[in-house]
Design a protein around this motif. Structure first.
Motif, PDB file in Angstrom:
ATOM      1  N   ILE A  69      11.692  -2.714   9.649  1.00 25.30           N
ATOM      2  CA  ILE A  69      11.517  -1.180   9.683  1.00 25.30           C
ATOM      3  C   ILE A  69      10.361  -0.978   8.624  1.00 25.30           C
ATOM      4  O   ILE A  69      10.364  -1.543   7.514  1.00 25.30           O
ATOM      5  CB  ILE A  69      12.987  -0.668   9.252  1.00 25.30           C
ATOM      6  CG1 ILE A  69      14.156  -1.121  10.034  1.00 25.30           C
ATOM      7  CG2 ILE A  69      13.029   0.971   9.458  1.00 25.30           C
ATOM      8  CD1 ILE A  69      15.331  -0.806   9.640  1.00 25.30           C
ATOM      9  N   ALA A  70       9.577  -0.126   8.830  1.00 22.37           N
ATOM     10  CA  ALA A  70       8.576   0.351   8.337  1.00 22.37           C
ATOM     11  C   ALA A  70       8.205   1.923   8.255  1.00 22.37           C
ATOM     12  O   ALA A  70       8.353   2.402   9.301  1.00 22.37           O
ATOM     13  CB  ALA A  70       7.054  -0.290   8.674  1.00 22.37           C
ATOM     14  N   PHE A  71       8.110   2.286   7.123  1.00 21.89           N
ATOM     15  CA  PHE A  71       7.889   3.817   6.827  1.00 21.89           C
ATOM     16  C   PHE A  71       6.841   4.061   6.033  1.00 21.89           C
ATOM     17  O   PHE A  71       6.550   3.455   4.952  1.00 21.89           O
ATOM     18  CB  PHE A  71       9.031   4.548   6.257  1.00 21.89           C
ATOM     19  CG  PHE A  71      10.094   4.785   6.844  1.00 21.89           C
ATOM     20  CD1 PHE A  71      10.281   5.546   8.021  1.00 21.89           C
ATOM     21  CD2 PHE A  71      11.111   3.742   6.611  1.00 21.89           C
ATOM     22  CE1 PHE A  71      11.685   5.762   8.789  1.00 21.89           C
ATOM     23  CE2 PHE A  71      12.510   3.900   7.461  1.00 21.89           C
ATOM     24  CZ  PHE A  71      12.474   4.648   8.475  1.00 21.89           C
ATOM     25  N   LYS A  72       5.727   4.826   6.468  1.00 23.15           N
ATOM     26  CA  LYS A  72       4.792   5.313   5.507  1.00 23.15           C
ATOM     27  C   LYS A  72       5.034   6.271   4.433  1.00 23.15           C
ATOM     28  O   LYS A  72       6.012   7.210   4.500  1.00 23.15           O
ATOM     29  CB  LYS A  72       3.586   6.062   6.459  1.00 23.15           C
ATOM     30  CG  LYS A  72       2.741   5.062   7.392  1.00 23.15           C
ATOM     31  CD  LYS A  72       1.607   5.690   7.797  1.00 23.15           C
ATOM     32  CE  LYS A  72       0.681   4.624   8.685  1.00 23.15           C
ATOM     33  NZ  LYS A  72       0.139   3.733   8.385  1.00 23.15           N
ATOM     34  N   ILE A  73       4.585   6.214   3.231  1.00 19.37           N
ATOM     35  CA  ILE A  73       4.875   6.784   2.190  1.00 19.37           C
ATOM     36  C   ILE A  73       3.751   7.931   2.171  1.00 19.37           C
ATOM     37  O   ILE A  73       2.679   7.851   2.068  1.00 19.37           O
ATOM     38  CB  ILE A  73       4.861   6.152   0.949  1.00 19.37           C
ATOM     39  CG1 ILE A  73       5.782   5.159   1.084  1.00 19.37           C
ATOM     40  CG2 ILE A  73       5.075   7.350  -0.496  1.00 19.37           C
ATOM     41  CD1 ILE A  73       5.791   4.076  -0.306  1.00 19.37           C
ATOM     42  N   PRO A  74       4.261   9.239   2.197  1.00 16.75           N
ATOM     43  CA  PRO A  74       3.364  10.382   2.111  1.00 16.75           C
ATOM     44  C   PRO A  74       2.327  10.484   0.897  1.00 16.75           C
ATOM     45  O   PRO A  74       2.857  10.015  -0.179  1.00 16.75           O
ATOM     46  CB  PRO A  74       4.161  11.690   2.307  1.00 16.75           C
ATOM     47  CG  PRO A  74       5.554  11.234   2.480  1.00 16.75           C
ATOM     48  CD  PRO A  74       5.712   9.864   2.212  1.00 16.75           C
ATOM     49  N   GLY A 120       0.808  -1.330  -0.016  1.00 13.18           N
ATOM     50  CA  GLY A 120      -0.028  -0.057   0.093  1.00 13.18           C
ATOM     51  C   GLY A 120       0.841   1.267  -0.038  1.00 13.18           C
ATOM     52  O   GLY A 120       1.678   1.532  -0.687  1.00 13.18           O
ATOM     53  N   LYS A 121       0.886   2.150   1.109  1.00 12.83           N
ATOM     54  CA  LYS A 121       1.460   3.048   1.296  1.00 12.83           C
ATOM     55  C   LYS A 121       2.525   3.203   2.265  1.00 12.83           C
ATOM     56  O   LYS A 121       2.928   3.988   2.948  1.00 12.83           O
ATOM     57  CB  LYS A 121       0.533   4.543   1.472  1.00 12.83           C
ATOM     58  CG  LYS A 121      -0.201   4.854   0.237  1.00 12.83           C
ATOM     59  CD  LYS A 121      -0.607   6.059   0.433  1.00 12.83           C
ATOM     60  CE  LYS A 121      -1.101   6.670  -0.680  1.00 12.83           C
ATOM     61  NZ  LYS A 121      -0.949   8.304  -0.912  1.00 12.83           N
ATOM     62  N   THR A 122       3.247   1.867   2.216  1.00 10.25           N
ATOM     63  CA  THR A 122       4.292   1.467   3.260  1.00 10.25           C
ATOM     64  C   THR A 122       5.158   0.821   2.762  1.00 10.25           C
ATOM     65  O   THR A 122       4.990  -0.031   2.042  1.00 10.25           O
ATOM     66  CB  THR A 122       3.702   0.782   4.266  1.00 10.25           C
ATOM     67  OG1 THR A 122       2.466   1.486   5.159  1.00 10.25           O
ATOM     68  CG2 THR A 122       4.588   0.570   5.610  1.00 10.25           C
ATOM     69  N   VAL A 123       6.339   1.427   3.168  1.00 13.48           N
ATOM     70  CA  VAL A 123       7.802   0.694   2.699  1.00 13.48           C
ATOM     71  C   VAL A 123       8.212  -0.251   4.074  1.00 13.48           C
ATOM     72  O   VAL A 123       8.236   0.301   5.170  1.00 13.48           O
ATOM     73  CB  VAL A 123       8.830   1.686   2.242  1.00 13.48           C
ATOM     74  CG1 VAL A 123      10.074   0.881   2.098  1.00 13.48           C
ATOM     75  CG2 VAL A 123       8.482   2.432   1.101  1.00 13.48           C
ATOM     76  N   ILE A 124       8.495  -1.402   3.678  1.00 12.65           N
ATOM     77  CA  ILE A 124       9.020  -2.199   4.730  1.00 12.65           C
ATOM     78  C   ILE A 124      10.401  -2.854   4.411  1.00 12.65           C
ATOM     79  O   ILE A 124      10.407  -3.484   3.349  1.00 12.65           O
ATOM     80  CB  ILE A 124       7.845  -3.544   5.073  1.00 12.65           C
ATOM     81  CG1 ILE A 124       6.475  -2.966   5.476  1.00 12.65           C
ATOM     82  CG2 ILE A 124       8.454  -4.434   6.059  1.00 12.65           C
ATOM     83  CD1 ILE A 124       5.377  -3.979   5.513  1.00 12.65           C
ATOM     84  N   VAL A 125      11.122  -2.669   5.324  1.00 20.36           N
ATOM     85  CA  VAL A 125      12.451  -3.416   5.056  1.00 20.36           C
ATOM     86  C   VAL A 125      12.744  -4.471   6.259  1.00 20.36           C
ATOM     87  O   VAL A 125      12.669  -4.021   7.300  1.00 20.36           O
ATOM     88  CB  VAL A 125      13.620  -2.131   5.281  1.00 20.36           C
ATOM     89  CG1 VAL A 125      14.974  -2.736   4.982  1.00 20.36           C
ATOM     90  CG2 VAL A 125      13.300  -1.151   4.295  1.00 20.36           C
TER      91      VAL A 125
END
Length: 85
Positions: A80-85, A12-17
């Motif tokens: 590690i997870a970051f939401k993509i704006p 979706g709008k999340t990058v997961i490493v």
């Protein structure tokens, strides 16, 4: 010898490493403290225990999350997870 794999996923709008190794793993009595400042299992000449604490702080400052899973004798995985704006 430890093998390490890194995987980057888009959900979706999340990058997961995910970074996973096949090392000795981390004891369950220790894992709960790994993100605490100055926590280390090494001699004082080998490290300060700030690495994971600083990494978590930087990730959180950017709206991300970091998690750790470990199985003794099988390895450890950081997610590690970051939401993509």
């Amino acid at each position: 010898r430890k093998e390490t794999d890194a995987i980057i996923k888009l959900k979706g709008k999340t990058v997961i490493v995910e970074v996973e190794d096949t090392g000795v793993g981390i004891d369950e009595n220790i894992i709960k403290n790994v993100f605490d400042p100055f926590f280390t299992t090494k001699n004082r000449t080998e490290g300060t225990g700030l690495g994971l604490s600083i990494a978590r702080s930087l990730i959180q400052m950017h709206g991300g999350l970091i998690d750790i899973e470990s199985t003794k004798g099988k390895g450890t995985k950081f997610t590690i997870a970051f939401k993509i704006p």
